[in-house]
Scaffold this motif. Structure first.
Motif, short mmCIF file in Angstrom:
data_model
loop_
_atom_site.label_atom_id
_atom_site.label_comp_id
_atom_site.label_asym_id
_atom_site.label_seq_id
_atom_site.Cartn_x
_atom_site.Cartn_y
_atom_site.Cartn_z
N ALA A 128 11.38 43.71 21.81
CA ALA A 128 10.98 42.90 22.95
C ALA A 128 10.05 41.75 22.58
N ASP A 129 9.18 41.99 21.61
CA ASP A 129 8.17 40.98 21.27
C ASP A 129 8.24 40.52 19.81
N ALA A 130 9.32 40.83 19.13
CA ALA A 130 9.43 40.50 17.71
C ALA A 130 9.51 38.99 17.51
N PRO A 131 8.96 38.47 16.42
CA PRO A 131 9.02 37.03 16.15
C PRO A 131 10.46 36.57 15.88
N VAL A 132 10.70 35.31 16.17
CA VAL A 132 12.05 34.73 16.06
C VAL A 132 12.01 33.44 15.27
N MET A 133 12.98 33.27 14.38
CA MET A 133 13.22 31.98 13.73
C MET A 133 14.60 31.50 14.12
N LEU A 134 14.69 30.22 14.52
CA LEU A 134 15.98 29.61 14.83
C LEU A 134 16.29 28.58 13.76
N THR A 153 9.23 27.62 23.38
CA THR A 153 8.83 29.02 23.28
C THR A 153 9.99 29.93 22.89
N PHE A 154 11.18 29.38 22.74
CA PHE A 154 12.33 30.19 22.36
C PHE A 154 12.07 30.91 21.04
N ALA A 155 11.53 30.21 20.06
CA ALA A 155 11.31 30.77 18.73
C ALA A 155 9.90 30.46 18.24
N ASP A 156 9.49 31.21 17.24
CA ASP A 156 8.19 30.98 16.62
C ASP A 156 8.27 29.94 15.52
N ALA A 157 9.47 29.71 14.99
CA ALA A 157 9.66 28.74 13.91
C ALA A 157 11.10 28.23 13.95
N PHE A 180 10.53 23.23 9.94
CA PHE A 180 10.75 22.91 8.52
C PHE A 180 12.14 22.29 8.41
N LEU A 181 12.17 20.99 8.15
CA LEU A 181 13.43 20.25 8.07
C LEU A 181 13.86 20.09 6.61
N THR A 182 15.12 20.39 6.32
CA THR A 182 15.69 20.22 4.98
C THR A 182 16.82 19.21 5.06
N TYR A 183 16.85 18.27 4.09
CA TYR A 183 17.86 17.21 4.14
C TYR A 183 18.29 16.77 2.75
N GLY A 184 19.56 16.42 2.63
CA GLY A 184 20.09 15.90 1.38
C GLY A 184 19.93 14.38 1.30
N TRP A 185 19.36 13.91 0.20
CA TRP A 185 19.15 12.47 0.01
C TRP A 185 20.48 11.71 0.04
N ASN A 186 21.54 12.36 -0.40
CA ASN A 186 22.86 11.71 -0.45
C ASN A 186 23.79 12.18 0.67
N ASP A 187 23.22 12.64 1.76
CA ASP A 187 24.04 13.09 2.89
C ASP A 187 24.76 11.88 3.51
N MET A 266 12.96 29.52 3.46
CA MET A 266 12.74 29.45 4.90
C MET A 266 12.11 30.74 5.42
N LEU A 267 12.54 31.87 4.88
CA LEU A 267 11.95 33.14 5.32
C LEU A 267 10.50 33.27 4.85
N ASP A 268 10.21 32.78 3.66
CA ASP A 268 8.82 32.77 3.19
C ASP A 268 7.95 31.98 4.15
N TRP A 269 8.45 30.80 4.52
CA TRP A 269 7.70 29.92 5.44
C TRP A 269 7.56 30.56 6.82
N PHE A 270 8.65 31.15 7.31
CA PHE A 270 8.63 31.84 8.61
C PHE A 270 7.56 32.93 8.61
N GLU A 271 7.51 33.70 7.55
CA GLU A 271 6.53 34.78 7.47
C GLU A 271 5.12 34.25 7.40
N GLU A 272 4.92 33.08 6.81
CA GLU A 272 3.60 32.46 6.81
C GLU A 272 3.18 32.08 8.24
#
Length: 275
Positions: A128-134, A153-157, A180-187, A266-272
């Motif tokens: 019911a109250d567990a943290p969420v990452m989207l 408020t949907f997610a914590d990260a 936390f945004l990740t992007y390819g320089w050559n996208d 991403m999971l490391d960051w989420f846990e932080e």
């Protein structure tokens, strides 16, 4: 001692039932709710640590996320991993998300759908109250941006990769978030500067403009990040002067995708953010 051990084992079994009795969610049998379907992978842990949701790209399906690096790592670490199916049968692209964009209309509101998915997962698992990452990839990343902005408020990260807002961009978001945004320089599929589609009637937003909206929402005092760092082919920028929320940007030399090790990072960051 044996008389006391039996009820204790029974009690632990009751707590394990919600996460162990998975009746749906594998690649061939998605869970069904009135607003759509989703896939889910349960960890072995009796008490999962939280919920990780990953949105597929345009044209993709949730079942493809089950074997992703993020999916496997999330389950390994004890998280419930959820992969919803964006589905719009009347749209130009059926497997898609109702991203807010000028010139597009969808019969379903995926913001509502994702809320329904999360509520169903929480009910089935008892979290019911567990943290969420989207998280989300490409078009799914843009959907993650929309949720972060309009339903913070949907997610914590939030962990979008290879996607941002589409035009017209919001002027400000509802509340600060951790993103936390990740992007390819050559996208070239969803370039950093965005691009026009369908004769200019639909426009992928500029990533830098999306970050500006988020900085203003989070109350960051400067445009430029306070620090930058390098890890081989990865370039990272860190905004640390914000009144609330955490903003990280990671660029890699590749194209439309995530670099190696993205899921665990991403999971490391989420846990932080949730420790």
């Amino acid at each position: 001692m044996r008389l006391n051990a039996v009820p204790l084992i029974a009690l632990l079994s009751l707590f394990a039932i919600p996460v162990a009795a998975q009746e749906c969610g594998d690649a061939d049998t998605p869970c069904e709710i009135p607003s759509g379907t989703y896939h889910v992978a349960m960890p072995d842990a009796v008490a999962p640590k939280g919920i990780v949701i990953h949105l597929h790209g345009g044209g993709g399906r949730g079942r493809g996320m089950l074997n992703s690096g993020l999916g496997k790592e999330a389950v390994k670490r004890g998280y419930v991993f959820v992969a919803p199916n964006g589905y719009h049968p009347g749209a130009r692209f059926v497997n898609n998300w109702s991203v807010r964009a000028k010139g597009t209309n969808y019969e379903n509101d995926d913001g509502v759908f994702l809320r329904d998915v999360l509520a169903d997962v929480r009910t089935k698992t008892g979290l019911a109250d567990a943290p969420v990452m989207l998280a989300g990839f490409s078009r799914g990343a843009s959907m993650a941006w929309d949720v972060a902005c309009h339903d913070p408020t949907f997610a914590d990260a939030y962990a979008p990769v290879a996607g941002a807002f589409w035009d017209d961009l919001p002027e400000i978001c509802a509340a600060p978030v951790n993103l936390f945004l990740t992007y390819g320089w050559n996208d070239r599929t969803v370039p950093l500067e965005g691009r026009s589609l369908r004769g200019g009637t639909v426009i992928q937003g500029d990533v830098w403009a999306s970050l500006k909206v988020l900085r203003e929402t989070n109350g960051c005092t400067a445009r430029q990040p306070e620090s930058s760092s390098f890890e081989g082919d990865l370039w990272l920028r860190h905004w640390t002067d914000c009144n609330a929320g955490d903003i990280q940007l990671m660029l890699h030399k590749g194209g439309h995708g995530a670099p190696s090790g993205w899921g665990p990072r991403m999971l490391d960051w989420f846990e932080e953010q949730t420790s």
